[in-house]
Design an enzyme around this catalytic site. Structure first.
Site, PDB file in Angstrom:
ATOM      1  N   CYS A 132      30.080  18.710  51.316  1.00 34.74           N
ATOM      2  CA  CYS A 132      29.274  18.948  52.182  1.00 34.74           C
ATOM      3  C   CYS A 132      28.223  17.739  52.866  1.00 34.74           C
ATOM      4  CB  CYS A 132      28.225  20.178  51.918  1.00 34.74           C
ATOM      5  SG  CYS A 132      27.821  20.155  50.208  1.00 34.74           S
ATOM      6  N   HIS A 245      21.338  19.999  54.279  1.00 36.74           N
ATOM      7  CA  HIS A 245      21.371  18.661  53.613  1.00 36.74           C
ATOM      8  C   HIS A 245      20.745  17.435  54.475  1.00 36.74           C
ATOM      9  CE1 HIS A 245      23.402  20.338  50.413  1.00 36.74           C
ATOM     10  NE2 HIS A 245      24.651  19.916  50.222  1.00 36.74           N
TER      11      HIS A 245
END
Lengths: 339, 339
Positions: A132, A245
């Site tokens: 990710c 993120h």
């Protein structure tokens, strides 16, 4: 095999954090699903998941459950991917794997469709979806690379707890509540309490003092971008954010690139949205990106003391960082006639 | 003037986040306080503060309240420092200012006592305490500079909400509670919600797209270290942590320096503690440093692709980043016979 353009889809790990988002993304994007088979380990088999207005029973993830599938999405543990991805390929399906198991296998394409769709051509039935953290990072790097080449990159990531799946989110929530009750929070998923704290560790430490997450970021970036010598200096940090993120990125390009030119290159890249207007306090944050597919980029500016370029990127680690990217891989395979 | 080695101390902003810690630190360190005068703006004057077992009334911060003082600590707004620090100096006291008002004034020493105590010698009655972020940063850089020289530094800071004082802490708390009640948190102190989020902005943006905090970090570091050309590339990020600023730091040294040699240099430096044992998941976090004076350093390792050095440093922004450093300046002045 596909019938009338409809596909039989299996999702291994359908009840996990990424599995749930996969179901949503398949619906939202109107992916041509004929039959859907949610699969999971023994612990979760027997539950149901909701898809297209129906409750569908979750079956045990085992080889025979893959008979007749076209695409098998793996959003579970590496162990299940290792065992079952070859079984899917053997049955003529394409395994699209979110675990790290196959990523560095030279026979397996590691794909972010906007960045390296050409890598899909050589697939042998297994395709890996990057970490990710890597996905948001290469989505922000690729437009800069195309505009001016890449010489060197320094990155600090600030990673959401859902990078560790539902247990990570549950641990943050439980620790926040414990702290508010005046108790000392206990840590199990992460190496230390993450509520009201930040930890300079994502995943686990290797012998050399780097985390597994940091090394993935380096090697996956090199493979996806086909830049085997690209220098990436990195530190990965866990922050008490549920989803999204972020990263600060300092880029040394091969040729000079102004901040405006970088902004234009980023804005023109599919899947990237520039959110960058400091005069009006406009910058992207994890809260802005959660639930969305675009990678958001802001704080685009030149370093004060060199020709390098700073930027700040955020992406939804469950969507573009996982489920959306996996579904895009399936879409791209269909588009290229590779499935 | 000091009587029998006891000093008359005034604290401007005694009821704020740093003011409260200043009172604690003066007590803990047995600073020779004869008389203590807590001062504040009209809004807080009339309250009391607790010091050495007594409740002491807070008086209005005005020039005549500084008569007969030896040390005046400023832990309030820049406006009060600008007006009152010269008044303190005029009365023969030393003003030790935590605001940014005087930091870049060439007549004013900007001091971290472990790093540049020699700068105190030339003081003219006003001494500036650096920004909380700068202090932890230079404390980690100085041992490396002494061991191998500094060529270039890249830093990403992860800063606690108490960097914006009590209102910052209150805003995080209120937003956490609102989020848990299912409400959308509103933001006033910070430019966007900070609960369950991170913001790539500390303080405010300048015309050039840098934040005031980022530019302070650069210019203050150069002044303290007396390295006017030191290149520091930086991004400052706000994180939902109450107390404790962290930073990832990538250092290019003038001469080669192994990770072990860096670790030894850091461990030997006063006020720095190495907390670095990845094999046992040992690294420093804001939760570890909150309430402590040492700057904690971990994740000390070489970059994988160059001779540069990574480290991770955390410090209590209210203590070493503010109150403790200010009291240490006063102690150092006494030690050097400069007051």
């Amino acid at each position: 095999m596909s019938r009338n353009g409809q596909h039989t889809i299996a999702i291994v790990g359908a009840t996990g954090a990424v599995g749930e988002v996969l179901l949503q993304v398949l619906e939202e994007r109107h992916f041509p699903v004929g039959e859907l088979r949610p699969l999971a380990s023994e612990r979760s088999a027997g539950n149901t998941v909701r898809f297209a207005g129906k409750d569908i029973p979750v079956q045990l993830a085992q080889p025979k459950a893959l008979d007749g599938t076209d695409f098998v999405f793996f959003a579970a543990t590496g162990t299940l991917s290792k065992e079952l991805a070859p079984e899917a390929a053997k049955r003529g399906a394409v395994a699209i794997d979110k675990s790290s198991t196959w990523r560095m296998d030279p026979r397996v394409p590691l794909v972010v469709p906007e960045v390296n769709p050409q890598a899909l051509k050589s697939h042998e039935g297994i395709i890996a979806c990057p970490n990710c953290t890597t996905i948001g990072f290469v989505m922000a790097l690729e437009p800069i690379r195309r505009a001016a080449g890449l010489k060197h990159v320094v990155v600090t990531t600030l990673q959401a707890v859902s990078g560790a799946g539902k247990p990570g989110v549950d641990e943050l929530d439980a620790q926040i509540e414990a702290t508010l009750r005046g108790e000392t929070p206990s840590a199990k998923v992460f190496a230390a309490p993450i509520a009201f704290n930040v930890l300079p560790l994502c995943e686990t430490f290797r012998e050399d003092g780097y985390s597994t997450e940091e090394v993935k970021l380096l090697f996956e970036t090199r493979k996806i971008m086909e830049l085997p010598d690209l220098d990436v200096a990195m530190t990965c940090v866990r922050v008490p954010v549920p989803v999204g993120h972020s990263a600060t990125v300092l880029i040394e390009t091969e040729r000079p690139l102004s901040a405006d030119a970088a902004r234009a290159a980023l804005a023109a890249f599919p899947g990237v949205r520039v959110v960058d207007d400091p005069k009006h306090n406009i910058f992207p944050t994890p809260a802005d990106v959660a639930g969305h597919d675009d990678v958001l980029v802001g704080r685009i500016r030149k370093d004060l003391g060199s020709d390098r370029l700073w930027l700040w990127e955020v992406s939804d680690n469950l969507r573009k960082g996982a489920a959306t990217n996996a579904v895009q891989i399936a879409e791209e395979l269909i588009r290229q006639g590779l499935k």
